[in-house]
Design a protein around this motif. Sequence first.
Motif, mmCIF file in Angstrom:
data_model
loop_
_atom_site.group_PDB
_atom_site.id
_atom_site.type_symbol
_atom_site.label_atom_id
_atom_site.label_comp_id
_atom_site.label_asym_id
_atom_site.label_seq_id
_atom_site.Cartn_x
_atom_site.Cartn_y
_atom_site.Cartn_z
ATOM 1 N N VAL A 186 0.874 -1.176 0.000
ATOM 2 C CA VAL A 186 0.000 0.000 0.000
ATOM 3 C C VAL A 186 0.909 1.223 0.000
ATOM 4 O O VAL A 186 1.771 1.347 0.874
ATOM 5 C CB VAL A 186 -0.932 0.042 1.221
ATOM 6 N N ALA A 187 0.751 2.093 -0.979
ATOM 7 C CA ALA A 187 1.612 3.275 -1.053
ATOM 8 C C ALA A 187 0.882 4.394 -1.775
ATOM 9 O O ALA A 187 -0.001 4.155 -2.605
ATOM 10 C CB ALA A 187 2.917 2.946 -1.773
ATOM 11 N N ASP A 214 -0.287 9.994 11.807
ATOM 12 C CA ASP A 214 -1.531 9.239 11.963
ATOM 13 C C ASP A 214 -1.902 8.530 10.665
ATOM 14 O O ASP A 214 -2.515 7.446 10.689
ATOM 15 C CB ASP A 214 -2.673 10.150 12.425
ATOM 16 N N VAL A 215 -1.536 9.100 9.515
ATOM 17 C CA VAL A 215 -1.779 8.454 8.227
ATOM 18 C C VAL A 215 -0.848 7.253 8.064
ATOM 19 O O VAL A 215 -1.271 6.178 7.624
ATOM 20 C CB VAL A 215 -1.597 9.449 7.065
ATOM 21 N N ARG A 216 0.403 7.422 8.432
ATOM 22 C CA ARG A 216 1.363 6.328 8.319
ATOM 23 C C ARG A 216 0.944 5.131 9.173
ATOM 24 O O ARG A 216 1.131 3.981 8.788
ATOM 25 C CB ARG A 216 2.768 6.799 8.719
ATOM 26 N N ARG A 217 0.363 5.394 10.338
ATOM 27 C CA ARG A 217 -0.049 4.287 11.207
ATOM 28 C C ARG A 217 -1.182 3.469 10.600
ATOM 29 O O ARG A 217 -1.358 2.295 10.935
ATOM 30 C CB ARG A 217 -0.456 4.818 12.586
ATOM 31 N N THR A 218 -1.975 4.073 9.700
ATOM 32 C CA THR A 218 -3.050 3.307 9.045
ATOM 33 C C THR A 218 -2.517 2.415 7.933
ATOM 34 O O THR A 218 -3.255 1.594 7.385
ATOM 35 C CB THR A 218 -4.114 4.244 8.443
ATOM 36 N N PRO A 223 6.400 4.615 -1.621
ATOM 37 C CA PRO A 223 6.950 3.371 -2.182
ATOM 38 C C PRO A 223 8.195 2.887 -1.451
ATOM 39 O O PRO A 223 8.412 1.678 -1.317
ATOM 40 C CB PRO A 223 7.252 3.754 -3.633
ATOM 41 N N ASP A 224 9.017 3.807 -0.965
ATOM 42 C CA ASP A 224 10.221 3.410 -0.251
ATOM 43 C C ASP A 224 9.901 2.620 1.016
ATOM 44 O O ASP A 224 10.708 1.791 1.458
ATOM 45 C CB ASP A 224 11.058 4.637 0.113
ATOM 46 N N ASP A 251 3.781 2.621 8.345
ATOM 47 C CA ASP A 251 4.423 2.053 9.526
ATOM 48 C C ASP A 251 3.933 0.640 9.844
ATOM 49 O O ASP A 251 4.302 0.084 10.882
ATOM 50 C CB ASP A 251 4.150 2.951 10.747
ATOM 51 N N ARG A 252 3.110 0.052 8.975
ATOM 52 C CA ARG A 252 2.507 -1.245 9.254
ATOM 53 C C ARG A 252 3.093 -2.356 8.391
ATOM 54 O O ARG A 252 3.409 -2.130 7.216
ATOM 55 C CB ARG A 252 0.985 -1.216 9.007
ATOM 56 N N ILE A 253 3.211 -3.542 8.996
ATOM 57 C CA ILE A 253 3.531 -4.750 8.244
ATOM 58 C C ILE A 253 2.677 -5.864 8.830
ATOM 59 O O ILE A 253 2.439 -5.901 10.041
ATOM 60 C CB ILE A 253 5.036 -5.088 8.298
ATOM 61 N N ALA A 254 2.193 -6.760 7.981
ATOM 62 C CA ALA A 254 1.255 -7.782 8.450
ATOM 63 C C ALA A 254 1.354 -9.011 7.563
ATOM 64 O O ALA A 254 1.638 -8.915 6.368
ATOM 65 C CB ALA A 254 -0.177 -7.240 8.437
#
Length: 303
Positions: A186-187, A214-218, A223-224, A251-254
Amino acid sequence: MQLNGKVAVVTGAGRGLGQAYAKALAAAGAAVVVNDLDVDQAEVTVREIQSAGGTAVVEGSAIGSTEAADALVAKAVEEFGRLDVMVTNAGVLRDRSLLKMDDQDFDLVVHTHLRGTFTCGRAAARQFKEQGGNGRLILIGSPAGQRASFGQTGYTASKAGIVGLVRTWAAELERSGTTVNAVIPVALTRMVATIPALAELVEKTERGEPIPADVRRTGLGTPDDVAGLVVFLASDEAAGVTGQAIGIGGDRIAVWSHPTEVAVEVREGGWSADAIAEAFPTTFQPHLQAWKPDTVPGAPEGK
């Protein structure tokens, strides 16, 4: 993370996510074949890699055909002597809802995404076998292939199919030491700029402005932010990771789950329509699966 001595192909690497993957692989020490139908854009990526001290060459095939896939692998072998990593990123969008989708648009999207992944994956796997195994297939999926994505019939079908290829190829290539994984990125790229809630964020990102925390946490980032996962999966450190679909953004990985049965009942003599109707409300209804996208504000359903 070092990829010194490794050779990678990245399809659709002229801009956006593909460009980020190619530059990150090169920065880690890999020699990279930068593929894009837009050769001028591919040359931009190569120049940026070379300016940073990396090694890369351009390849301009239109992804989808066996001939294009074979040409990609041949380019890697001719230029660098081998192939270690194939990243199947190339794709197109022709967004239409089902009743408005025509054959040509559907076929183009499936040909590029799904058939292109198949042909490039097969060509790479054959080269890996010739070299003794231990290759890396990194197939690019999408949240759109994992859940509903209104108006993306061809795209969702292709991306879901790609994750199916990951599971099958992981089983088929396990003995050779080749790993097969899907990245679900997602980028904030041009591909999601058509989503009204994201257009302004994409513009800010392209200007180099920071993405709000707060956007990054979602799970929305650049792309980087995705490229590190590609580098990890290409590395020796990821030798034990295969058959997985891993999502990353901001900031998320799953890790995405594989489909599994959630409710099972056995009835002697089988199930008639009446028997199903009788059992369904109490036995199965509570286990029906959510099918709409996650309710993350502004979450993109595209690449």
